[in-house]
Every structure is written in structure tokens, then in C-alpha cells.
Scaffold this motif. Sequence first.
Motif, mmCIF file in Angstrom:
data_model
loop_
_atom_site.group_PDB
_atom_site.id
_atom_site.type_symbol
_atom_site.label_atom_id
_atom_site.label_comp_id
_atom_site.label_asym_id
_atom_site.label_seq_id
_atom_site.Cartn_x
_atom_site.Cartn_y
_atom_site.Cartn_z
ATOM 1 N N MET A 1 0.802 -1.304 -0.049
ATOM 2 C CA MET A 1 -0.123 0.013 0.084
ATOM 3 C C MET A 1 0.835 1.173 -0.182
ATOM 4 O O MET A 1 1.842 1.401 0.676
ATOM 5 N N LYS A 2 0.576 2.285 -0.912
ATOM 6 C CA LYS A 2 1.251 3.516 -0.948
ATOM 7 C C LYS A 2 1.180 4.216 0.352
ATOM 8 O O LYS A 2 0.320 4.311 0.898
ATOM 9 N N LEU A 3 2.366 4.648 0.533
ATOM 10 C CA LEU A 3 2.515 5.457 2.104
ATOM 11 C C LEU A 3 3.072 6.833 1.782
ATOM 12 O O LEU A 3 4.436 7.119 1.554
ATOM 13 N N ILE A 4 2.283 8.054 2.178
ATOM 14 C CA ILE A 4 2.770 9.414 2.061
ATOM 15 C C ILE A 4 2.761 9.923 3.469
ATOM 16 O O ILE A 4 1.864 9.787 4.142
ATOM 17 N N THR A 277 -12.184 8.753 10.624
ATOM 18 C CA THR A 277 -10.954 8.020 9.903
ATOM 19 C C THR A 277 -10.761 8.891 8.524
ATOM 20 O O THR A 277 -9.603 8.692 7.949
ATOM 21 N N ASP A 278 -11.587 9.704 8.097
ATOM 22 C CA ASP A 278 -11.387 10.147 6.652
ATOM 23 C C ASP A 278 -10.804 11.413 6.843
ATOM 24 O O ASP A 278 -10.408 11.900 5.803
ATOM 25 N N GLY A 293 14.294 0.874 10.349
ATOM 26 C CA GLY A 293 13.672 -0.542 10.527
ATOM 27 C C GLY A 293 12.609 -0.890 10.032
ATOM 28 O O GLY A 293 11.636 -1.446 10.699
ATOM 29 N N ARG A 294 12.106 -0.081 9.002
ATOM 30 C CA ARG A 294 10.702 0.036 8.302
ATOM 31 C C ARG A 294 9.738 0.340 9.431
ATOM 32 O O ARG A 294 8.473 -0.250 9.311
ATOM 33 N N GLU A 295 9.989 1.149 10.349
ATOM 34 C CA GLU A 295 9.064 1.715 11.477
ATOM 35 C C GLU A 295 7.696 2.186 10.878
ATOM 36 O O GLU A 295 6.550 1.823 11.371
ATOM 37 N N ALA A 296 8.052 2.881 9.920
ATOM 38 C CA ALA A 296 6.752 3.666 9.445
ATOM 39 C C ALA A 296 5.809 2.876 8.716
ATOM 40 O O ALA A 296 4.481 2.781 8.958
ATOM 41 N N ARG A 297 6.378 1.685 7.908
ATOM 42 C CA ARG A 297 5.452 0.680 7.570
ATOM 43 C C ARG A 297 4.990 -0.299 8.455
ATOM 44 O O ARG A 297 3.733 -0.681 8.454
ATOM 45 N N ARG A 298 5.541 -0.282 9.416
ATOM 46 C CA ARG A 298 5.244 -1.390 10.632
ATOM 47 C C ARG A 298 4.030 -0.970 11.387
ATOM 48 O O ARG A 298 3.064 -1.543 11.702
ATOM 49 N N PHE A 299 3.996 0.641 11.501
ATOM 50 C CA PHE A 299 3.028 1.081 12.160
ATOM 51 C C PHE A 299 1.685 1.030 11.454
ATOM 52 O O PHE A 299 0.361 1.012 11.839
ATOM 53 N N LEU A 300 1.902 1.327 10.051
ATOM 54 C CA LEU A 300 0.775 1.132 9.097
ATOM 55 C C LEU A 300 0.068 -0.161 9.281
ATOM 56 O O LEU A 300 -0.886 -0.490 9.300
ATOM 57 N N GLU A 301 0.813 -1.092 9.529
ATOM 58 C CA GLU A 301 0.461 -2.502 9.404
ATOM 59 C C GLU A 301 -0.206 -2.951 10.855
ATOM 60 O O GLU A 301 -0.818 -4.011 10.939
ATOM 61 N N THR A 302 0.074 -2.327 11.831
ATOM 62 C CA THR A 302 -0.344 -2.483 13.208
ATOM 63 C C THR A 302 -1.084 -1.523 13.917
ATOM 64 O O THR A 302 -1.463 -1.694 15.045
ATOM 65 N N CYS A 303 -1.478 -0.729 13.196
ATOM 66 C CA CYS A 303 -2.235 0.826 13.840
ATOM 67 C C CYS A 303 -3.815 0.403 14.115
ATOM 68 O O CYS A 303 -4.426 1.248 14.725
ATOM 69 N N GLY A 304 -4.301 -0.673 13.775
ATOM 70 C CA GLY A 304 -5.803 -0.972 13.945
ATOM 71 C C GLY A 304 -6.751 -0.618 13.085
ATOM 72 O O GLY A 304 -8.124 -0.980 13.227
ATOM 73 N N LEU A 305 -6.035 -0.012 11.933
ATOM 74 C CA LEU A 305 -7.346 0.255 10.773
ATOM 75 C C LEU A 305 -7.389 -0.692 9.749
ATOM 76 O O LEU A 305 -6.356 -1.448 9.686
ATOM 77 N N ALA A 311 -6.338 2.399 4.024
ATOM 78 C CA ALA A 311 -5.957 3.259 2.665
ATOM 79 C C ALA A 311 -5.849 4.662 2.848
ATOM 80 O O ALA A 311 -5.176 5.501 2.409
ATOM 81 N N GLY A 312 -7.058 5.189 3.529
ATOM 82 C CA GLY A 312 -7.153 6.454 3.651
ATOM 83 C C GLY A 312 -6.146 7.075 4.603
ATOM 84 O O GLY A 312 -5.689 7.973 4.244
ATOM 85 N N PHE A 313 -5.898 6.561 5.530
ATOM 86 C CA PHE A 313 -4.823 6.985 6.319
ATOM 87 C C PHE A 313 -3.508 6.871 5.671
ATOM 88 O O PHE A 313 -2.492 7.821 5.691
ATOM 89 N N ALA A 314 -3.149 6.109 4.916
ATOM 90 C CA ALA A 314 -1.751 5.598 4.339
ATOM 91 C C ALA A 314 -1.713 6.928 3.011
ATOM 92 O O ALA A 314 -0.650 7.316 2.775
ATOM 93 N N HIS A 315 -2.702 6.875 2.185
ATOM 94 C CA HIS A 315 -2.503 7.930 1.299
ATOM 95 C C HIS A 315 -3.874 8.459 0.667
ATOM 96 O O HIS A 315 -3.863 9.612 0.315
ATOM 97 N N ALA A 316 -5.059 7.964 0.564
ATOM 98 C CA ALA A 316 -6.070 8.277 0.113
ATOM 99 C C ALA A 316 -6.740 9.601 0.576
ATOM 100 O O ALA A 316 -7.366 10.364 -0.069
ATOM 101 N N ASN A 317 -6.579 9.809 1.994
ATOM 102 C CA ASN A 317 -7.013 10.891 2.580
ATOM 103 C C ASN A 317 -6.594 12.121 1.963
ATOM 104 O O ASN A 317 -7.274 13.057 1.569
ATOM 105 N N TRP A 318 -4.990 11.986 1.672
ATOM 106 C CA TRP A 318 -4.400 13.082 1.364
ATOM 107 C C TRP A 318 -4.721 13.388 -0.077
ATOM 108 O O TRP A 318 -4.592 14.632 -0.442
ATOM 109 N N GLU A 319 -4.674 12.133 -0.919
ATOM 110 C CA GLU A 319 -4.914 12.429 -2.212
ATOM 111 C C GLU A 319 -6.352 13.094 -2.598
ATOM 112 O O GLU A 319 -6.404 13.778 -3.451
ATOM 113 N N ARG A 320 -7.393 12.749 -1.753
ATOM 114 C CA ARG A 320 -8.751 13.400 -1.729
ATOM 115 C C ARG A 320 -8.502 14.999 -1.403
ATOM 116 O O ARG A 320 -9.400 15.943 -1.957
ATOM 117 N N LEU A 321 -7.836 15.313 -0.477
ATOM 118 C CA LEU A 321 -7.870 16.627 0.009
ATOM 119 C C LEU A 321 -6.846 17.485 -0.916
ATOM 120 O O LEU A 321 -7.172 18.579 -0.959
#
Length: 324
Positions: A1-4, A277-278, A293-305, A311-321
Motif C-alpha cells: 500500500m502506498k504510504l505518503i 478516519t477520513d 527498521g521500516r518503522e513507518a511501514r510497521r505502524f501502518l500494518e499494526t495501527c488497528g485500521l 488506505a485513507g490513512f496511508a494515502h487516500a485521504n491526502w490524495e482526496r484533500l
Amino acid sequence: MKLIGIEEHFLTPDVAQAWHAVALEARDPSVAYHQGAIGARLADLADDRLALMDETGLDTQVLSLTTPALHDLGPTSVGLAQRINDALAEAVARHPTRFQAFATLPVSQPEAAARELERCVRELGFKGTMLCGRVGAHSLDAPFFAPIWDRAEALGAPVLIHPRTPPVAVREACYAGFNPTLDAVLATAGLGWHYEAGLQFVRLVLSGLFDRLPRLQVILGHWGELVLFYAERLAVLDRFSGLDHPVAHYLRENLYVTASGMFWPEYLARAARVVGTDRLLFSTDYPYQYRAGREARRFLETCGLEGAALAGFAHANWERLCPA
């Protein structure tokens, strides 16, 4: 998943020289933070930065000039802002899938700042701008800054409010009395920065700015700069504000919130409860919060969403904004 990551900083030598020329380090202890390894990472907009982005798992950085930006500079900041933005546009052009940009503005010259924001958005393709709180005695809700806010709403350009060091009188009253180093850290990254930024947003709400400019969108880092954790308490203001809506309305309609490298799921859950969440955005606060240690990616994978919220948190909310 793209991460911005939308709060990722840089610094140029000419800005550091301009700070030194006005002896800013004597008034703002955070200037000293931009040295050593941190300073080297701030200055690099090429291979080393890209390698560290890969290491932590971040695909794209939205670049912004670090605090206190140009807020303490006078009319000379107009030309300086233009040069910074032109250089930043070149960096984005060299790596268009890896970098995006927030405009650097000559905030002490609001009419010129509004024009520069429009140039950056319309001609250079920048996504919005970042402001660092007060300019001299003016908080961001002062009528003095109306040209910037008016132009931001007209352009659909979000404004990230970044922390800056509280005034000397506030530091002496609230953060002093230990030792110079501890006093400085308490007044800045330890706590003072975040009260300062959160208060700037609350003042914008209470000034009626969002009643006048209802489409204006503001971003707060560090999970809302403490504001979201007192949303229930802020409701007390509804009885006295005279605003068109309760404070809770502006939190859900005019505010986006980003992580700034504070990778605690509990903070994310609170932010999601208040703004939805949006309106959650990802960021690492590079280079200040950088951890290997890929901590950004690890948080994305374990954040609970999950699903669309993730996807919104990772990139889609920003791309919509900030659509391309």
C-alpha cells in the motif's frame, strides 16, 4: 500500500544564514536543533533522503521548510521564499513520485505571501503551505493574516500549522527554572511547541475564521497538538463563542490530523473518534522522529485500521484533500 508522509522537513543554508543574521538563536532555542546529523538530513533532498525513506517504508514525502521557517524575517523574506520554492520545485521535478511540496511563505508580508501561495499552487503544483504559528505579537487569527487564509480557501490549499517556540515571557513563566537545556527542551519539543500550535488552531476557531471561510482546511500534527484530547472540555466554549456551530463541528469539518512520527495506536484511535478516519493523515516528522527498521511501514500494518480506513490513512485521504 502506498504510504505518503505529509509532514517531512528540509532546511537550506540560506535560511540558516538568514536566521543567524537576525540572531534568532538568541530568542528561539529550537534553532540549535538543526545541526549535526539532523542538519545534514534536513539539507539533503537527494539520494540519502530517498534511501532513508526506503528504509522506513515511506514512498512519498511532502516537503516543508522546518520551523520557525521565515516567520521572524521581514521584507527580505519575499525574495527568499521565491528562491526556496523554485529550488523545491526542481527537487520535486527530479523525483516526482517521491516528493511533493508545501509552499514556503514570507508570512510577515501577508499580501506577498498570498501571491506566492497562488504561484506555488497554480504554477509549481505545490499542495498547500505550512505556517509556524505567531509572527511577532500576531497570532494566526489576527486580521493581519486574512490575505493568506482567503487565498488558501480560494485555492483549496490546506494549511499545516506547525509548532514553534513560545514567546520568551511564556517560557519564563511556564517552562523555566530547571537548567538552560532542560528549560529549552520543555518549552519546545517536550511540551511547549504543542500547546502553542494547538492554541493557534483553537484561536482560529474562536475568531470565526471557519464561519467566514467554511471550505478552509487546516492540518495539525502530533495527533492534533493536544487539542483532540480535550475536545469534550472545549465544548464549554460553545456557550460563549457566538459561533455558527459548536467547536466539535469545526474539528470534523475543517481539521485534518497527522501522526508526526508518534506511532501509538491509542492516539490514532482518539483522533479517529473526534475527527473521523477520513481526516487522518500519515507522517513521520522527518528527520526529527526518524527511526530505522521500516518503522513507518510497521505502524501502518499494526495501527488497528483496516480496508478503506487504512488506505485513507496511508494515502487516500491526502490524495482526496490535494488531488493532482
